[in-house]
Design a protein around this motif. Structure first.
Motif, PDB file in Angstrom:
ATOM      1  N   LYS A  19      24.442-129.987 -63.746  1.00  0.00           N
ATOM      2  CA  LYS A  19      23.491-129.322 -64.646  1.00  0.00           C
ATOM      3  C   LYS A  19      22.042-129.613 -64.227  1.00  0.00           C
ATOM      4  O   LYS A  19      21.181-128.743 -64.300  1.00  0.00           O
ATOM      5  CB  LYS A  19      23.743-129.752 -66.095  1.00  0.00           C
ATOM      6  CG  LYS A  19      24.961-129.050 -66.696  1.00  0.00           C
ATOM      7  CD  LYS A  19      25.412-129.660 -67.990  1.00  0.00           C
ATOM      8  CE  LYS A  19      24.668-129.185 -69.188  1.00  0.00           C
ATOM      9  NZ  LYS A  19      25.344-129.527 -70.455  1.00  0.00           N
ATOM     10  N   GLU A  20      21.818-130.841 -63.761  1.00  0.00           N
ATOM     11  CA  GLU A  20      20.465-131.178 -63.267  1.00  0.00           C
ATOM     12  C   GLU A  20      20.125-130.342 -62.033  1.00  0.00           C
ATOM     13  O   GLU A  20      18.989-129.934 -61.827  1.00  0.00           O
ATOM     14  CB  GLU A  20      20.393-132.666 -62.902  1.00  0.00           C
ATOM     15  CG  GLU A  20      20.094-133.558 -64.097  1.00  0.00           C
ATOM     16  CD  GLU A  20      20.321-135.032 -63.801  1.00  0.00           C
ATOM     17  OE1 GLU A  20      20.168-135.428 -62.623  1.00  0.00           O
ATOM     18  OE2 GLU A  20      20.681-135.768 -64.735  1.00  0.00           O
ATOM     19  N   GLN A  21      21.145-130.079 -61.193  1.00  0.00           N
ATOM     20  CA  GLN A  21      20.920-129.275 -59.979  1.00  0.00           C
ATOM     21  C   GLN A  21      20.741-127.787 -60.293  1.00  0.00           C
ATOM     22  O   GLN A  21      20.235-127.033 -59.474  1.00  0.00           O
ATOM     23  CB  GLN A  21      22.106-129.444 -59.009  1.00  0.00           C
ATOM     24  CG  GLN A  21      22.177-130.830 -58.400  1.00  0.00           C
ATOM     25  CD  GLN A  21      23.513-131.070 -57.691  1.00  0.00           C
ATOM     26  OE1 GLN A  21      24.465-130.287 -57.815  1.00  0.00           O
ATOM     27  NE2 GLN A  21      23.595-132.178 -56.958  1.00  0.00           N
TER      28      GLN A  21
ATOM     29  N   PRO B 158      19.275-126.267 -63.439  1.00  0.00           N
ATOM     30  CA  PRO B 158      18.714-126.394 -64.794  1.00  0.00           C
ATOM     31  C   PRO B 158      18.609-125.077 -65.562  1.00  0.00           C
ATOM     32  O   PRO B 158      18.648-125.082 -66.784  1.00  0.00           O
ATOM     33  CB  PRO B 158      17.321-126.992 -64.531  1.00  0.00           C
ATOM     34  CG  PRO B 158      17.023-126.713 -63.096  1.00  0.00           C
ATOM     35  CD  PRO B 158      18.331-126.619 -62.385  1.00  0.00           C
TER      36      PRO B 158
ATOM     37  N   GLU C  27      26.979-133.518 -65.573  1.00  0.00           N
ATOM     38  CA  GLU C  27      25.550-133.736 -65.847  1.00  0.00           C
ATOM     39  C   GLU C  27      24.738-133.612 -64.561  1.00  0.00           C
ATOM     40  O   GLU C  27      23.642-133.047 -64.552  1.00  0.00           O
ATOM     41  CB  GLU C  27      25.317-135.107 -66.512  1.00  0.00           C
ATOM     42  CG  GLU C  27      25.797-135.200 -67.967  1.00  0.00           C
ATOM     43  CD  GLU C  27      25.335-134.039 -68.853  1.00  0.00           C
ATOM     44  OE1 GLU C  27      24.232-133.505 -68.647  1.00  0.00           O
ATOM     45  OE2 GLU C  27      26.109-133.635 -69.756  1.00  0.00           O
ATOM     46  N   ILE C  28      25.284-134.105 -63.442  1.00  0.00           N
ATOM     47  CA  ILE C  28      24.585-133.989 -62.148  1.00  0.00           C
ATOM     48  C   ILE C  28      24.466-132.507 -61.769  1.00  0.00           C
ATOM     49  O   ILE C  28      23.405-132.030 -61.363  1.00  0.00           O
ATOM     50  CB  ILE C  28      25.328-134.789 -61.046  1.00  0.00           C
ATOM     51  CG1 ILE C  28      25.309-136.280 -61.383  1.00  0.00           C
ATOM     52  CG2 ILE C  28      24.714-134.534 -59.666  1.00  0.00           C
ATOM     53  CD1 ILE C  28      26.221-137.140 -60.518  1.00  0.00           C
TER      54      ILE C  28
END
Ligand code: 13P
Ligand code: SF4
Length: 305
Positions: A101-103, A105, A98-99
């Motif tokens: 994916k945030e980095q 987007p 998830e981290i």
């Protein structure tokens, strides 16, 4: 009991109890000999889903038994030895993904099949070493976050230069430790040998290859080739199996270090014990994991065939 006696008992019991035995190509010869199907991780799961048997034994590692269960939910699937995990498949968890994916987007997430089913629920598509190039080309995305193996990822990137790639710094601990020095040493010892290598090795290693491909690809190439000697840059069982299948050719390991302890954890007695009802692990996955991982695997089949 002798190896032959155990093999005979296994063959008798699997027929009597309606079991299909799957063996990954990294298993030992004594296990391959009692298997209904042998091959690479994905090919085995497809075979399992097509097989008429109600019960499946996976002689391989945990993610392979999970893939098998996801593709055959109605069957009873056993992992022959519950301690056989794949360190690469287990090095990335949902939280870390998830981290990432945030980095990244605007990236599609492409997972190597060597990942847990839980992780696949959060990915767009998964790939095998043989289908990764085709799928990344076909994927409707210009930017790809490729997890967890950057070596396979860099190989795919070299074949799909039109797309932008980001990587996680994971990888197979066995293939990862191979160096250019190992290649030079093996080539000096066997100057006439072709070098066949798995894309899980580093770019400095694959740069010297005559052929780069999956376990099944390497075996098919060596069998077809007119060459007489080969250095094998993947798990050393492949050296043994090729030597059995092609006694007129010679096969050399790139390094003795290319031995996967997890793949070697499964023994004939483990298989025998599953059939006797006193061993193995019955694969159980939560419904949401089964559904999410299935979506990811179905997308791989849609894009890769
Ligand atoms: P395959 O996908 O070729 O079966 O390889 C699995 C694996 O674990 C390679 O190290
Ligand atoms: Fe996992 Fe590497 Fe073993 Fe393959 S060789 S099962 S990727 S640890």
């Amino acid at each position: 009991m002798t190896i032959r006696e155990i093999q005979e008992e296994i063959l008798r019991l699997k027929k009597e109890k309606d079991f299909c035995i799957l063996a990954h190509a990294y298993q030992g010869q004594e296990i391959l000999e009692i298997a209904d199907y042998t091959g690479d991780s994905y090919g085995l799961s497809v075979q399992a889903s097509k097989a008429p048997h109600q019960n499946i034994i996976m002689c391989g590692v945990r993610f392979m038994a999970e893939t098998c269960k996801v593709l055959s939910p109605e069957k009873t699937v056993y992992l022959a030895n519950p301690i056989a995990g794949c360190p690469m498949a287990e090095q990335l968890d949902l939280e870390t993904l998830e981290i990432l994916k945030e980095q990244h987007p605007d990236h599609a997430v492409v997972a190597y099949i060597n990942t847990t089913s839980e992780l696949k629920t959060a990915c767009d598509v998964c790939v095998t070493s043989s289908s990764a190039v085709q799928i990344c080309k076909a994927l409707d995305a210009d930017k790809i976050l490729f997890i967890p193996d950057p070596n396979l990822g860099h190989y795919v990137q070299s074949q799909v230069p039109e797309k932008e790639f980001a990587f996680y710094r994971g990888g197979c601990p066995r293939h990862f430790i191979m160096t250019e020095a190992d290649v030079k040493k093996a080539k000096a010892a066997h100057p006439d040998a072709l070098f066949l290598v798995h894309p899980e090795c580093r770019p400095e290693v694959t740069a010297h290859a005559d052929y780069i491909g999956s376990t099944t690809g390497i075996m098919a190439y060596a069998k077809k080739s007119d060459a007489k000697e080969f250095i094998i840059g993947t798990e050393n069982s492949i050296v043994q199996h090729l030597q059995f299948e092609c006694p007129e050719k010679k096969f050399y390991p790139l390094s003795v270090m290319l031995t996967c302890m997890n793949m070697k954890a499964t023994t004939l007695m483990d298989v025998y014990n599953v059939l006797r009802g006193i061993g193995g692990e019955k694969m159980e996955l939560p419904d949401d994991v089964m559904k999410g991982a299935r979506r990811c695997i179905d997308e791989m089949i849609r894009l890769g065939g």
